[in-house]
Design a protein around this motif. Structure first.
Motif: not given
Lengths: 235, 235
Positions: A74, A76-77, A79-80, A102-104, A106-107
């Protein structure tokens, strides 16, 4: 509070990968020994694994462990949870395409605004600006948009190159290209020469490195700024 | 029967606009004294009128009248009625964007296939290939697609530039960029040096001008071809 290094290039002529920045990076990443690497720009078309190994080699010198974002299920996770991020250079279109896929976007904006230290070189610096309309790269893939992170309120032109007065080549100079950009767009462009970087601390943006940068504002003659200049007013 | 000149550049160093091609163009446009000019690529951001004037100046030397496509109420009809077409260089993204905006792609394909003589220089040559993924231009606007006319079954790289062994700049060489293109795409790329052009007669494609061209095929080492080479087999 934002903490960023937005560098023109990863590598100076005759020197190793990231070498000229390592001392700076030791301080920049002082709170973590683990860096999340985003290898999406794939310089020369190399694989994510190969590129991550290359980053690891350089970061080993300052005792940091590098893990590629592609190694996570994941992203996104990943990155967070990251304590430090590095986005390497290569092809800006390939990088942006993969970030959108990968829709990244905004994250990445969120974690940068929340203070995760972010280093970008070349393509990784381009995406910190408003758009990639001022990249030097060949458009080898078609991304869903040219809009990028917009962490700084202007565009970046990395690897900024002065005109060569002895050239007989008829392709446009970099300055001509950026002036053409301003026939269709109004945001400022920071031409960062190789060896320069922008250091972002919260709302402050300073030019660092040994060289001047060249600033292009809409409807104004281009001008030089010296290292150390505060560029926070540029928008 | 297709008749095209697909030129690397409009201008050679130290020479006037289109000067090196004028003798060729006298023969190429022998059946018409009126040229439809497509000024959409707007080099340096100049206006359609200014650019058309520049083309008119050069074509006056061979007694041709130039009219810009923007002067017509219906650009599709203008294309269909044209006896000769010239698409000038400038910014490939701006050119392609405007062609899509005015819905001219398929009309251009039709008239070229039906035999209207077509001259392209630089950006005007890029669009004759399959896509603009191998343009050298800065992506100053975001077009709805990178797909172009596909009149020749490969991509063009105009203003092809050999690596400079003395350079200390860390930006990618042209060859590296085209090899990166082949990490994501498989069509051949013709690197056209300034002063070279492709002459298309029906299904035949010949390299013209004094210089060699450099050919990049997927999964093959790049190679040189001499002027006069028939490139019809390249796809």
């Amino acid at each position: 509070m934002k903490q960023m290094i937005i560098a023109s290039t990863s590598t100076l002529h005759g020197s190793g990968y990231l070498n000229y920045l390592l001392e700076e990076l030791m301080f920049f990443y002082k709170d973590t020994d683990s860096i999340l690497f985003i290898p999406y720009a794939r310089p020369g078309g190399i694989s994510h694994d190969e590129y991550t190994e290359k980053a690891q080699e350089a970061f080993s010198e300052i005792e940091k462990k590098v893990k590629g974002i592609h190694e996570f299920d994941n992203p996104k996770e990943a990155l967070k949870n990251a304590k430090g991020i590095f986005v390497g250079g290569g092809n800006t279109f390939v990088l942006v395409n993969q970030l959108y896929k990968n829709d990244l976007i905004s994250t990445m904006q969120e974690v940068i605004h929340s203070g995760t230290p972010y280093l970008g070189t070349s393509a990784g610096s381009n995406i910190c600006g408003l758009t990639i309309n001022t990249t030097n790269d060949m458009p080898i893939v078609y991304p869903p948009s040219f809009k990028t992170l917009g962490i700084v309120p202007f565009n970046i032109n990395p690897h900024y190159l002065d005109p060569d007065p002895s050239s007989k080549h008829m392709g446009e100079t970099r300055e001509t290209r950026i002036q053409e950009f301003h026939a269709f767009n109004s945001q400022p462009v920071v031409g960062l020469r190789e060896g320069s970087w922008l250091e972002v601390n919260g709302d402050q943006v300073f030019l660092e490195g040994e060289l001047n940068a060249r600033i292009f504002e809409y409807n104004k003659a281009p001008y030089e700024v010296e290292t150390g200049t505060n560029l926070s007013g540029l928008k």
